[in-house]
Design a protein around this motif. Structure first.
Motif: not given
Length: 66
Positions: A22-35
């Protein structure tokens, strides 16, 4: 609580996403966190604290509201 992430520190392990999607996701291209939510609901406090604690890169910072 306020949450911030340092994308430069993130190693893309994805533990935060597994624990608190619910709070965190990851960018598709490199897996880096998205808040997704800088101020999650109070009922997510324990989950968000766990996500920050298991982050191998210490890329998640929590700030308690004053």
């Amino acid at each position: 609580m306020k949450v911030s992430v340092d994308q430069n520190k993130c190693c893309g392990a994805g533990q935060c996403v597994l624990i608190a999607p619910e709070v965190f996701d990851q960018r598709d291209e490199d897996g880096i966190v998205v808040l997704l939510d800088t101020e999650p609901a109070e009922e997510l406090d324990v989950t968000v604290r766990e996500a920050a604690a298991v982050c191998p890169a210490a890329a998640i910072t929590l700030h308690d509201k004053a």
